[in-house]
Design an enzyme around this catalytic site. Structure first.
Site, PDB file in Angstrom:
ATOM      1  N   ARG A  87       0.908  -1.234   0.103  1.00  0.00           N
ATOM      2  CA  ARG A  87       0.157   0.059  -0.103  1.00  0.00           C
ATOM      3  C   ARG A  87       0.897   1.432   0.009  1.00  0.00           C
ATOM      4  O   ARG A  87       1.735   1.350   0.883  1.00  0.00           O
ATOM      5  CB  ARG A  87      -0.798  -0.027   1.171  1.00  0.00           C
ATOM      6  CG  ARG A  87      -2.113   1.028   1.074  1.00  0.00           C
ATOM      7  CD  ARG A  87      -2.640   1.318   2.526  1.00  0.00           C
ATOM      8  NE  ARG A  87      -2.017   1.908   3.448  1.00  0.00           N
ATOM      9  CZ  ARG A  87      -1.694   1.618   4.655  1.00  0.00           C
ATOM     10  NH1 ARG A  87      -2.620   0.378   5.168  1.00  0.00           N
ATOM     11  NH2 ARG A  87      -0.917   2.263   5.600  1.00  0.00           N
ATOM     12  N   GLU A 106       4.980   7.087   2.274  1.00  0.00           N
ATOM     13  CA  GLU A 106       5.873   5.785   2.428  1.00  0.00           C
ATOM     14  C   GLU A 106       5.071   4.789   1.591  1.00  0.00           C
ATOM     15  O   GLU A 106       3.997   5.016   1.167  1.00  0.00           O
ATOM     16  CB  GLU A 106       5.859   5.361   3.838  1.00  0.00           C
ATOM     17  CG  GLU A 106       4.484   4.910   4.635  1.00  0.00           C
ATOM     18  CD  GLU A 106       4.619   4.406   5.912  1.00  0.00           C
ATOM     19  OE1 GLU A 106       5.722   4.160   6.549  1.00  0.00           O
ATOM     20  OE2 GLU A 106       3.379   4.382   6.584  1.00  0.00           O
ATOM     21  N   ASN A 108       4.044   0.777   2.100  1.00  0.00           N
ATOM     22  CA  ASN A 108       4.029  -0.483   3.102  1.00  0.00           C
ATOM     23  C   ASN A 108       4.041  -1.828   2.334  1.00  0.00           C
ATOM     24  O   ASN A 108       3.516  -1.983   1.712  1.00  0.00           O
ATOM     25  CB  ASN A 108       2.723  -0.262   3.810  1.00  0.00           C
ATOM     26  CG  ASN A 108       2.659   0.827   4.759  1.00  0.00           C
ATOM     27  OD1 ASN A 108       3.171   1.301   5.621  1.00  0.00           O
ATOM     28  ND2 ASN A 108       1.686   1.715   4.276  1.00  0.00           N
ATOM     29  N   SER A 113      -2.385  -2.758   5.796  1.00  0.00           N
ATOM     30  CA  SER A 113      -3.773  -3.198   6.441  1.00  0.00           C
ATOM     31  C   SER A 113      -4.833  -2.261   5.874  1.00  0.00           C
ATOM     32  O   SER A 113      -4.593  -1.374   4.831  1.00  0.00           O
ATOM     33  CB  SER A 113      -3.693  -2.954   7.887  1.00  0.00           C
ATOM     34  OG  SER A 113      -3.277  -1.872   8.258  1.00  0.00           O
ATOM     35  N   LYS A 267      12.508   2.844   4.985  1.00  0.00           N
ATOM     36  CA  LYS A 267      12.709   4.192   5.032  1.00  0.00           C
ATOM     37  C   LYS A 267      13.945   4.731   4.378  1.00  0.00           C
ATOM     38  O   LYS A 267      14.067   5.481   3.402  1.00  0.00           O
ATOM     39  CB  LYS A 267      12.607   5.048   6.118  1.00  0.00           C
ATOM     40  CG  LYS A 267      11.230   4.617   6.917  1.00  0.00           C
ATOM     41  CD  LYS A 267       9.862   5.118   6.480  1.00  0.00           C
ATOM     42  CE  LYS A 267       8.647   4.753   7.221  1.00  0.00           C
ATOM     43  NZ  LYS A 267       8.376   3.470   7.300  1.00  0.00           N
ATOM     44  N   LYS A 326      12.524  10.277  10.296  1.00  0.00           N
ATOM     45  CA  LYS A 326      11.725   8.890  10.101  1.00  0.00           C
ATOM     46  C   LYS A 326      12.793   8.020  10.750  1.00  0.00           C
ATOM     47  O   LYS A 326      13.833   7.702  10.074  1.00  0.00           O
ATOM     48  CB  LYS A 326      11.291   8.683   8.896  1.00  0.00           C
ATOM     49  CG  LYS A 326      10.045   9.702   8.527  1.00  0.00           C
ATOM     50  CD  LYS A 326       9.661   9.141   6.899  1.00  0.00           C
ATOM     51  CE  LYS A 326       8.189   9.535   6.754  1.00  0.00           C
ATOM     52  NZ  LYS A 326       7.591   8.916   5.801  1.00  0.00           N
ATOM     53  N   GLU A 330       7.745   0.379  11.246  1.00  0.00           N
ATOM     54  CA  GLU A 330       6.482   0.294  10.625  1.00  0.00           C
ATOM     55  C   GLU A 330       5.429   0.365  11.558  1.00  0.00           C
ATOM     56  O   GLU A 330       5.773   0.259  12.843  1.00  0.00           O
ATOM     57  CB  GLU A 330       6.197  -0.886   9.743  1.00  0.00           C
ATOM     58  CG  GLU A 330       7.128  -0.938   8.455  1.00  0.00           C
ATOM     59  CD  GLU A 330       7.106  -0.069   7.659  1.00  0.00           C
ATOM     60  OE1 GLU A 330       5.928   0.867   7.550  1.00  0.00           O
ATOM     61  OE2 GLU A 330       8.132   0.643   7.059  1.00  0.00           O
ATOM     62  N   GLY A 331       4.035   0.628  11.509  1.00  0.00           N
ATOM     63  CA  GLY A 331       3.136   0.410  12.233  1.00  0.00           C
ATOM     64  C   GLY A 331       2.584   1.591  12.843  1.00  0.00           C
ATOM     65  O   GLY A 331       1.720   1.750  13.857  1.00  0.00           O
ATOM     66  N   ARG A 412      -7.804   7.556   4.998  1.00  0.00           N
ATOM     67  CA  ARG A 412      -7.868   7.763   6.278  1.00  0.00           C
ATOM     68  C   ARG A 412      -7.720   9.315   6.810  1.00  0.00           C
ATOM     69  O   ARG A 412      -6.952   9.974   6.201  1.00  0.00           O
ATOM     70  CB  ARG A 412      -6.638   6.950   7.070  1.00  0.00           C
ATOM     71  CG  ARG A 412      -6.604   5.519   6.665  1.00  0.00           C
ATOM     72  CD  ARG A 412      -5.482   5.061   7.154  1.00  0.00           C
ATOM     73  NE  ARG A 412      -4.372   5.148   6.297  1.00  0.00           N
ATOM     74  CZ  ARG A 412      -3.076   5.049   6.500  1.00  0.00           C
ATOM     75  NH1 ARG A 412      -2.797   4.228   7.729  1.00  0.00           N
ATOM     76  NH2 ARG A 412      -2.259   5.446   5.689  1.00  0.00           N
TER      77      ARG A 412
END
Length: 436
Positions: A87, A106, A108, A113, A267, A326, A330-331, A412
């Site tokens: 994604r 970024e 992923n 998700s 990254k 950064k 992740e997350g 989002r």
């Protein structure tokens, strides 16, 4: 007695948020190129070695992943089927003339998700707009089904693996808050008669083994695909879990992602790709593709030791509000902003520890107003910022790309009080684009 688990709704916006039509379509159009880029990076061991050379010296987690990668390279890859579900996330940067340009935050490449939940948000906003007497607007909510798009990739790889008894193993954590997101994609697989099991690292460590052909068995079942929905954060690993990860990577099972694709999403790789001439290395003779991808890059800067990194440090300390610092994590909820950048960089500017980070221009999106519906949060009109995600699914068999698709989108939205963090981090909520 306290209930051990509570089912609640996924947080969402009351209304869809406006997104400019041309930038939305630009994000969808570039996704198949990003799929190819990630796949090509994953096959280029000299690039990964060069790009991550400094990072693995100072970032233990990336270093451990890289050790597994080296092990697999030396031993030789057992599986020629590659499955990527990723994604790519963007925000719209406000230009001086009032127009907006698409900038990648970024990409992923592991456990991307909300494909499941995003497949079900269009009907929520269609319903709300009808109830609000906005029937014509309700018809403008786009269809979106990433569940099916992601499952199509999994199904294609499973079919190529070639054993009807073999299962798709979802590698999950013990407490899974985002369970319904998993289930929507899983149900798409069951519809196709593809068996799915859910296991943790601990289960793989206890019952997993490779046979003489390196086929992976867990709990006595042959595994066709390991779908990692866990394993992207240092706290996901004990020594035993690292051993289990290595065993899975060495196996004949298709990994989603395999270790090289996981590393392609770091990254540091993102920052290296923004250097002049690097994209051309992956797309020789395809200048249009290079231009389309490069157009989405924000400014990215190295913190390696030396004059270039020193310049980055000075720039960040002079104007911290214009940048994001950064780490290789992740997350959500890991990035640093404003005063925090100064705090961290003052501490590490003379040491190699700074190489664990990259610096990026802070994208300045135009705020919109919306109501955010989240359990236990009073309802109020909030000033919000949105982030657009685009899902990609691809399958390569040997040198043949047998599937390469944009698998849907995700919007989002969060209150502008928060600098960082997604839905899983408890900051953003699910939304739909209303194209303007």
């Amino acid at each position: 007695m306290q209930p051990t688990s509570v089912v609640t709704y996924a947080p969402f916006t009351l209304f869809p948020s406006p997104v400019p039509k041309d930038t939305f379509h630009q994000a969808l159009a570039v996704q198949t190129h990003y799929n190819r880029l990630v796949d090509r990076i994953s096959q280029d061991s000299s690039f990964l070695e060069e790009a991550l050379a400094t990072t693995i010296k100072v970032d233990d987690f990336t270093g451990r992943l890289f050790n597994i990668y080296r092990h697999v390279l030396q031993e030789g890859k057992t599986q020629s089927i590659v499955l990527g579900l990723n994604r790519s996330d963007y925000m719209l940067d406000q230009n001086g003339d009032g127009s907006a340009s698409l900038k990648q935050i970024e990409i992923n490449t592991i456990a991307a998700s909300f494909g499941g939940l995003a497949s079900h948000t269009p009907n929520v906003h269609r319903h709300i707009l009808k109830v609000a007497g906005r029937l014509e607007d309700s018809k403008r909510i786009l269809d979106n089904n990433p569940s099916a798009g992601l499952a199509k990739g999994l199904a294609k790889a499973w079919e190529l693996y070639g054993s009807e008894r073999a299962v798709v193993l979802y590698l999950v954590e013990e407490l899974q808050r985002n369970i319904f997101d998993h289930r929507y994609v899983e149900n798409e697989l069951w519809k196709r008669n593809i068996p799915v099991i859910r296991r943790q690292f601990e289960d793989v460590a206890k019952t997993g083994f490779l046979d003489q052909d390196k086929r992976l068995f867990v709990d006595g079942r042959e595994v066709a695909i390991v779908y990692f929905r866990n394993g992207y954060m240092p706290q996901n690993y004990t020594e035993q879990n690292w051993e289990a990860r290595l065993m899975m990577e060495r196996s004949l099972a298709v990994k989603c992602p395999d270790i090289s694709t996981h590393l392609a999403g770091t990254k540091k790789v993102q920052q290296e790709l923004a250097r002049p001439g690097v994209l051309e290395r992956f797309f020789p003779g395809e200048p249009d593709v290079v231009d389309q991808i490069r157009a989405t890059f924000a400014g990215l800067y190295t913190l390696d030791m030396g004059p270039e990194g020193d310049k980055t440090v000075a720039m960040a300390l002079a104007k911290p509000d214009q940048f994001v610092l950064k780490p290789q994590r992740e997350g959500g909820g890991n990035n640093l902003y404003g005063a925090e950048i100064c705090q961290v960089l003052e501490g590490v500017k003379q040491s190699t520890e700074r190489m664990a980070y990259i610096l990026m221009d802070k994208v300045q999106p135009r705020p919109v107003h919306n109501y955010l519906l989240r359990l236990g949060t009073p309802l109020k009109l909030s000033t919000c910022l949105s982030e657009l995600g685009v899902f990609g699914a691809y399958v390569r068999h040997g040198q043949d790309m047998v599937l390469n698709e944009c698998a849907g989108h995700l919007l989002r939205t969060k209150s502008d009080e928060h600098s960082d963090g997604g839905v899983a981090a408890g900051v953003a909520v699910l939304d739909n684009p209303f194209l303007v």
